[in-house]
Motif scaffolding. Structure first.
Motif, PDB file in Angstrom:
ATOM      1  N   ARG A   8       0.850  -1.194   0.000  1.00  0.00           N
ATOM      2  CA  ARG A   8       0.000   0.000   0.000  1.00  0.00           C
ATOM      3  C   ARG A   8       0.888   1.247   0.000  1.00  0.00           C
ATOM      4  O   ARG A   8       2.092   1.158   0.264  1.00  0.00           O
ATOM      5  N   THR A  10       0.934   5.426   1.346  1.00  0.00           N
ATOM      6  CA  THR A  10       0.404   6.606   2.028  1.00  0.00           C
ATOM      7  C   THR A  10       0.992   7.828   1.348  1.00  0.00           C
ATOM      8  O   THR A  10       2.209   7.992   1.290  1.00  0.00           O
ATOM      9  N   LEU A  49      -3.800   5.786   0.223  1.00  0.00           N
ATOM     10  CA  LEU A  49      -4.463   6.754   1.097  1.00  0.00           C
ATOM     11  C   LEU A  49      -3.879   8.126   0.811  1.00  0.00           C
ATOM     12  O   LEU A  49      -2.651   8.298   0.792  1.00  0.00           O
ATOM     13  N   THR A 270      -5.070  10.644   9.588  1.00  0.00           N
ATOM     14  CA  THR A 270      -5.271   9.227   9.283  1.00  0.00           C
ATOM     15  C   THR A 270      -6.044   8.552  10.415  1.00  0.00           C
ATOM     16  O   THR A 270      -6.961   7.754  10.167  1.00  0.00           O
ATOM     17  N   CYS A 274      -9.653   6.698   9.984  1.00  0.00           N
ATOM     18  CA  CYS A 274      -9.825   5.285  10.330  1.00  0.00           C
ATOM     19  C   CYS A 274     -10.838   5.092  11.445  1.00  0.00           C
ATOM     20  O   CYS A 274     -11.511   4.054  11.507  1.00  0.00           O
ATOM     21  N   TRP A 281     -10.923   1.566   5.829  1.00  0.00           N
ATOM     22  CA  TRP A 281      -9.515   1.924   5.938  1.00  0.00           C
ATOM     23  C   TRP A 281      -8.731   1.082   6.930  1.00  0.00           C
ATOM     24  O   TRP A 281      -7.504   1.131   6.946  1.00  0.00           O
ATOM     25  N   TRP A 284      -5.192   2.674  11.680  1.00  0.00           N
ATOM     26  CA  TRP A 284      -4.306   3.721  11.183  1.00  0.00           C
ATOM     27  C   TRP A 284      -2.851   3.270  11.169  1.00  0.00           C
ATOM     28  O   TRP A 284      -2.052   3.748  10.343  1.00  0.00           O
ATOM     29  N   LYS A 286      -1.421   0.637  10.148  1.00  0.00           N
ATOM     30  CA  LYS A 286      -0.916  -0.011   8.931  1.00  0.00           C
ATOM     31  C   LYS A 286      -0.451   1.013   7.897  1.00  0.00           C
ATOM     32  O   LYS A 286       0.388   0.712   7.046  1.00  0.00           O
ATOM     33  N   TRP A 287      -0.987   2.242   7.985  1.00  0.00           N
ATOM     34  CA  TRP A 287      -0.614   3.282   7.029  1.00  0.00           C
ATOM     35  C   TRP A 287       0.659   4.015   7.423  1.00  0.00           C
ATOM     36  O   TRP A 287       1.246   4.736   6.601  1.00  0.00           O
ATOM     37  N   TRP A 288       1.093   3.853   8.685  1.00  0.00           N
ATOM     38  CA  TRP A 288       2.236   4.610   9.178  1.00  0.00           C
ATOM     39  C   TRP A 288       3.317   3.764   9.860  1.00  0.00           C
ATOM     40  O   TRP A 288       4.437   4.252  10.049  1.00  0.00           O
ATOM     41  N   THR A 293       4.185  -0.623   3.821  1.00  0.00           N
ATOM     42  CA  THR A 293       3.578   0.615   3.345  1.00  0.00           C
ATOM     43  C   THR A 293       4.651   1.557   2.834  1.00  0.00           C
ATOM     44  O   THR A 293       5.676   1.761   3.492  1.00  0.00           O
TER      45      THR A 293
END
Length: 365
Positions: A8, A10, A49, A270, A274, A281, A284, A286-288, A293
């Motif tokens: 993914r 970000t 995202l 984020t 989430c 979504w 959060w 997993k995005w940071w 990612t």
């Protein structure tokens, strides 16, 4: 550096400062390129995202509020709505566009600072800072101008010279002046908390100069110029009454440095998204915090030091965050051979363009 396949991506775009509108320089340098990249990833059916939001703290907000006889919250409410509406009408396809005055952001940024403080990652120092005796306040970096000690540009700011690109501190300027009152500031003692950038210099050299030689020449070159010098600790708190209160003992009248709090806004936005839409979504983190990612920051060139040096050190000191894989930064856009400037009102403003050119917007994705 070997190419890696990520699950993914970000994507962040620099948070516009909520003391004015967005102009075509912002669009060309940051938001249109970021939007194109995100739309491409979506067309490829990639998990992505896209984070946006308004930066709403700092001295310029309080100065405008004082001039207009309103509160700082009134100022940011006005410009946050203007900016958010302009982006929506123009077709910039953020997944969330929030703000740094949100309750979620205040709590999240304060917790980040407190974690670094509790773990001894910050240092406490009493120093002499420039103080405006007429305005009766300490001066934030951007409210001191003077002559750059390196290239002798007479319009250098207290944090950076826009002519030569050197990172500065206000006390380095020759013949400093307060932009609030025009008076010559004096030195006065104050206590603040610092991020010891010098302790991360060797890590930064390895991470950027050895592992990210593929970064754009303007980004890599600016980073190298800073890292070829000795980095110094940088204050992460300020003597102000508008911002996120410093969450430690004996810190009355102090707030988080706007450049500590603002990039955390990417993460807190984020978190907010989430929490609102967990089924779409997920969490959060997993995005940071997931190594699968890819993190990409779209910025203007004046924000390189904050996104490539200061924010990565903040994330490294925290210990759980992934580092940006790329930080594409564009040069400034000129208008009739003159640099576009918010402070000088030399710009083509997006909200005005949308009135003058109705219907000339990008279709939603």
């Amino acid at each position: 550096m070997e190419n890696k396949t990520y699950k993914r991506t970000t994507v962040t775009s620099a948070l516009p400062y909520a003391n004015g509108g967005v102009h075509i320089g912002h669009l060309a340098g940051v938001y249109v390129p970021a939007d194109i990249y995100v739309r491409y990833l979506r067309l490829k059916k990639r998990e992505v995202l896209f984070i946006g939001g308004s930066d709403e703290h700092g001295v310029p907000i309080t100065v405008r509020a004082r001039k207009e006889g309103i509160t700082p919250q009134d100022v940011v409410d006005r410009y946050h709505k203007m900016i958010k509406d302009s982006f929506e009408e123009f077709g910039i396809s953020f997944d969330i566009y929030s703000r740094t005055t949100s309750e979620t952001h205040h709590k999240f940024a304060a917790e980040w600072f407190k974690k670094l403080y509790d773990e001894g990652k910050l240092t406490e120092e009493t120093t002499e800072q420039l103080y405006d005796e007429e305005a009766k306040q300490f001066l934030a970096d951007r409210y001191v101008t003077g002559e750059c000690p390196h290239c002798h540009n007479e319009g250098a700011y207290g944090d950076q010279c826009e002519k030569c690109g050197r990172d500065l501190s206000p006390t380095e300027l020759i013949n400093p002046k307060s932009t609030i009152s025009g008076s010559t500031p004096v030195l006065k003692k104050t206590k603040n908390w610092y991020l010891p950038l010098n302790e991360y210099q060797e890590w930064l050299k390895q991470w950027i100069l050895e592992e990210h030689k593929e970064w754009r020449p303007n980004v890599y070159g600016q980073c190298k110029s800073w890292l070829d010098m000795d980095l110094q600790p940088r204050a992460m708190t300020r003597d102000l009454d508008w911002g996120i209160p410093v969450p430690v003992k004996d810190a009355e009248g102090k707030v988080l440095y706007v450049w500590f709090d603002a990039p955390i806004g990417y993460v807190s936005n984020t978190v907010e998204l989430c929490q609102k839409e967990p089924e779409e979504w997920g969490n959060w983190e997993k995005w940071w915090q997931d190594e699968d990612t890819r993190l990409v920051h779209f910025i203007g060139k004046d924000n390189i030091v904050f996104h490539c040096i200061i924010f990565p050190v903040m994330m490294k000191a925290h210990g759980k965050y992934i580092m940006p894989d790329n930080v594409p930064a564009n040069e400034f856009l000129n208008l009739e051979n003159d640099k576009i400037s918010t402070s000088r009102n030399w710009a083509v403003w997006l909200h005005e363009y949308l009135v003058d050119m109705p219907g000339k917007t990008v279709p939603s994705s």
